[in-house]
Design a protein around this motif. Structure first.
Motif, PDB file in Angstrom:
ATOM      1  N   LEU A 114       0.838  -1.201   0.000  1.00 50.30           N
ATOM      2  CA  LEU A 114       0.000   0.000   0.000  1.00 50.30           C
ATOM      3  C   LEU A 114       0.876   1.255   0.000  1.00 50.30           C
ATOM      4  N   ASP A 115       1.993   1.210   0.742  1.00 53.96           N
ATOM      5  CA  ASP A 115       2.932   2.339   0.756  1.00 53.96           C
ATOM      6  C   ASP A 115       3.569   2.522  -0.614  1.00 53.96           C
ATOM      7  N   ILE A 116       3.870   1.396  -1.279  1.00 49.06           N
ATOM      8  CA  ILE A 116       4.500   1.450  -2.601  1.00 49.06           C
ATOM      9  C   ILE A 116       3.591   2.126  -3.617  1.00 49.06           C
ATOM     10  N   ILE A 117       2.313   1.749  -3.611  1.00 44.60           N
ATOM     11  CA  ILE A 117       1.369   2.341  -4.570  1.00 44.60           C
ATOM     12  C   ILE A 117       1.273   3.843  -4.351  1.00 44.60           C
ATOM     13  N   GLU A 118       1.234   4.273  -3.072  1.00 44.70           N
ATOM     14  CA  GLU A 118       1.190   5.709  -2.763  1.00 44.70           C
ATOM     15  C   GLU A 118       2.454   6.411  -3.250  1.00 44.70           C
ATOM     16  N   ARG A 119       3.597   5.775  -3.040  1.00 44.36           N
ATOM     17  CA  ARG A 119       4.866   6.377  -3.463  1.00 44.36           C
ATOM     18  C   ARG A 119       4.943   6.530  -4.973  1.00 44.36           C
ATOM     19  N   ILE A 120       4.602   5.452  -5.682  1.00 41.69           N
ATOM     20  CA  ILE A 120       4.761   5.482  -7.137  1.00 41.69           C
ATOM     21  C   ILE A 120       3.775   6.454  -7.776  1.00 41.69           C
ATOM     22  N   GLU A 121       2.568   6.512  -7.270  1.00 40.32           N
ATOM     23  CA  GLU A 121       1.581   7.422  -7.855  1.00 40.32           C
ATOM     24  C   GLU A 121       1.984   8.884  -7.678  1.00 40.32           C
ATOM     25  N   GLY A 122       2.801   9.173  -6.637  1.00 38.77           N
ATOM     26  CA  GLY A 122       3.240  10.549  -6.402  1.00 38.77           C
ATOM     27  C   GLY A 122       4.623  10.844  -6.940  1.00 38.77           C
ATOM     28  N   ARG A 123       5.213   9.888  -7.658  1.00 42.13           N
ATOM     29  CA  ARG A 123       6.596  10.050  -8.110  1.00 42.13           C
ATOM     30  C   ARG A 123       6.687  10.991  -9.314  1.00 42.13           C
ATOM     31  N   LEU A 124       7.723  11.814  -9.314  1.00 40.53           N
ATOM     32  CA  LEU A 124       8.037  12.705 -10.435  1.00 40.53           C
ATOM     33  C   LEU A 124       9.471  12.448 -10.858  1.00 40.53           C
ATOM     34  N   ILE A 125       9.755  12.558 -12.148  1.00 44.60           N
ATOM     35  CA  ILE A 125      11.117  12.291 -12.625  1.00 44.60           C
ATOM     36  C   ILE A 125      11.618  13.420 -13.523  1.00 44.60           C
ATOM     37  N   HIS A 126      12.950  13.576 -13.505  1.00 39.27           N
ATOM     38  CA  HIS A 126      13.620  14.422 -14.490  1.00 39.27           C
ATOM     39  C   HIS A 126      14.206  13.454 -15.508  1.00 39.27           C
ATOM     40  N   GLU A 127      13.552  13.337 -16.635  1.00 38.51           N
ATOM     41  CA  GLU A 127      13.865  12.257 -17.575  1.00 38.51           C
ATOM     42  C   GLU A 127      15.304  12.261 -18.076  1.00 38.51           C
ATOM     43  N   PRO A 128      15.903  13.414 -18.442  1.00 34.53           N
ATOM     44  CA  PRO A 128      17.281  13.368 -18.967  1.00 34.53           C
ATOM     45  C   PRO A 128      18.309  12.814 -17.981  1.00 34.53           C
ATOM     46  N   SER A 129      18.135  13.092 -16.680  1.00 37.51           N
ATOM     47  CA  SER A 129      19.139  12.675 -15.684  1.00 37.51           C
ATOM     48  C   SER A 129      18.719  11.450 -14.892  1.00 37.51           C
ATOM     49  N   ASP A 151      14.245  22.242 -15.468  1.00 34.76           N
ATOM     50  CA  ASP A 151      13.355  21.587 -16.440  1.00 34.76           C
ATOM     51  C   ASP A 151      12.056  21.146 -15.771  1.00 34.76           C
ATOM     52  N   LEU A 152      11.033  20.998 -16.588  1.00 36.15           N
ATOM     53  CA  LEU A 152       9.751  20.506 -16.100  1.00 36.15           C
ATOM     54  C   LEU A 152       9.850  19.014 -15.795  1.00 36.15           C
ATOM     55  N   LEU A 153       9.328  18.610 -14.651  1.00 38.16           N
ATOM     56  CA  LEU A 153       9.306  17.196 -14.275  1.00 38.16           C
ATOM     57  C   LEU A 153       8.097  16.501 -14.895  1.00 38.16           C
ATOM     58  N   SER A 154       8.164  15.167 -14.958  1.00 36.48           N
ATOM     59  CA  SER A 154       7.070  14.406 -15.559  1.00 36.48           C
ATOM     60  C   SER A 154       6.824  13.130 -14.763  1.00 36.48           C
ATOM     61  N   LYS A 155       5.770  12.419 -15.136  1.00 37.45           N
ATOM     62  CA  LYS A 155       5.496  11.112 -14.549  1.00 37.45           C
ATOM     63  C   LYS A 155       5.846  10.037 -15.566  1.00 37.45           C
ATOM     64  N   ARG A 156       6.380   8.905 -15.084  1.00 39.74           N
ATOM     65  CA  ARG A 156       6.651   7.786 -15.983  1.00 39.74           C
ATOM     66  C   ARG A 156       5.341   7.169 -16.446  1.00 39.74           C
ATOM     67  N   LYS A 157       5.342   6.700 -17.685  1.00 40.35           N
ATOM     68  CA  LYS A 157       4.112   6.121 -18.250  1.00 40.35           C
ATOM     69  C   LYS A 157       3.678   4.857 -17.530  1.00 40.35           C
ATOM     70  N   ASP A 158       4.646   4.155 -16.904  1.00 43.01           N
ATOM     71  CA  ASP A 158       4.292   2.914 -16.209  1.00 43.01           C
ATOM     72  C   ASP A 158       3.948   3.151 -14.730  1.00 43.01           C
ATOM     73  N   ASP A 159       3.871   4.422 -14.317  1.00 48.04           N
ATOM     74  CA  ASP A 159       3.493   4.738 -12.931  1.00 48.04           C
ATOM     75  C   ASP A 159       1.974   4.906 -12.811  1.00 48.04           C
ATOM     76  N   LYS A 160       1.256   3.891 -13.212  1.00 49.93           N
ATOM     77  CA  LYS A 160      -0.202   3.866 -13.104  1.00 49.93           C
ATOM     78  C   LYS A 160      -0.599   2.676 -12.244  1.00 49.93           C
TER      79      LYS A 160
END
Length: 218
Positions: A114-129, A151-160
């Motif tokens: 349950l903690d993992i799902i909460e973490r991943i759903e709120g995750r943001l990434i800087h794709e180049p680095s 740079d603008l951060l994004s979410k990974r496509k598999d973070d659903k």
């Protein structure tokens, strides 16, 4: 020289801790996920296979990821050691790695799903680095903006949620047995093994890891 594996379910905080430890030990942090994402960008022959596999929350074939990882860890910048995140994920992968380059230490971040799902759903990434943030637990200084580049951060496509649940099922099937395999390796004194509760604060976990490394390995 020190070679470390960060072990844990997706979203357990491996990448964050690996980045911190990489800076402390001055050795490269190698992310299996990032290697696959780079492979998608540069290899037309395999990109559809990798994308489809990742987007289903599944693991790529053993021989495929083993070849990519071995190529990376045999580069000159890894001569003094490295930190591996996201590999190995199966006993077969661990055995194959050990035949090539033996590992000194496994750091296992144990998590509630349950903690993992909460973490991943709120995750943001800087794709180049590959830098990662979290909206709640590790937010950037400015909302949705990378601290270093702006740079603008994004979410990974598999973070659903659907994909996350599939990834956790894959983890149960393939990686949980690997945990027991590593524990047995520790009993036989072939590696050092440290297990930590990933629900603790980032700084607290990092301190425990560094204390352990300094006491047991350095």
């Amino acid at each position: 020289m020190i070679r470390i594996i960060m072990l844990g379910a997706p979203g357990s905080g491996k990448g964050t801790q690996a980045n911190l430890l990489s800076k402390y030990l001055k050795i490269p942090f190698i992310s299996a996920g990032e290697i696959l994402r780079q492979e998608i960008k540069k290899n037309e022959l395999t990109k559809n296979y990798i994308k489809n596999t990742i987007n289903q929350g599944k693991l790529v074939k053993n021989n495929f990821i083993i070849r990519l990882i071995k190529k990376n860890i045999q580069e000159k910048n890894c001569y003094n050691g490295f930190i591996l995140d996201g590999f190995p994920r199966t006993i077969e992968q661990a055995q194959s790695l050990n035949k090539t380059i033996p590992i000194h230490c496994v750091i296992h971040l144990n998590s509630k799903y349950l903690d993992i799902i909460e973490r991943i759903e709120g995750r943001l990434i800087h794709e180049p680095s590959g830098r990662t943030y979290h909206k709640t637990f590790n937010p950037p200084k400015k909302n949705n903006i990378d601290d270093i580049t702006g740079d603008l951060l994004s979410k990974r496509k598999d973070d659903k949620k659907r994909i996350i649940k599939n990834r956790l099922k894959e983890y149960d099937i393939y990686t949980k047995p690997l945990v027991n395999w590593f524990k047995n390796e520790q009993i036989q004194k072939k590696i050092e093994y440290l297990e930590l509760d990933s629900s603790k604060s980032i700084n607290r976990i990092n301190k425990k890891i560094i204390d352990y490394i300094n006491r047991k390995i350095k």
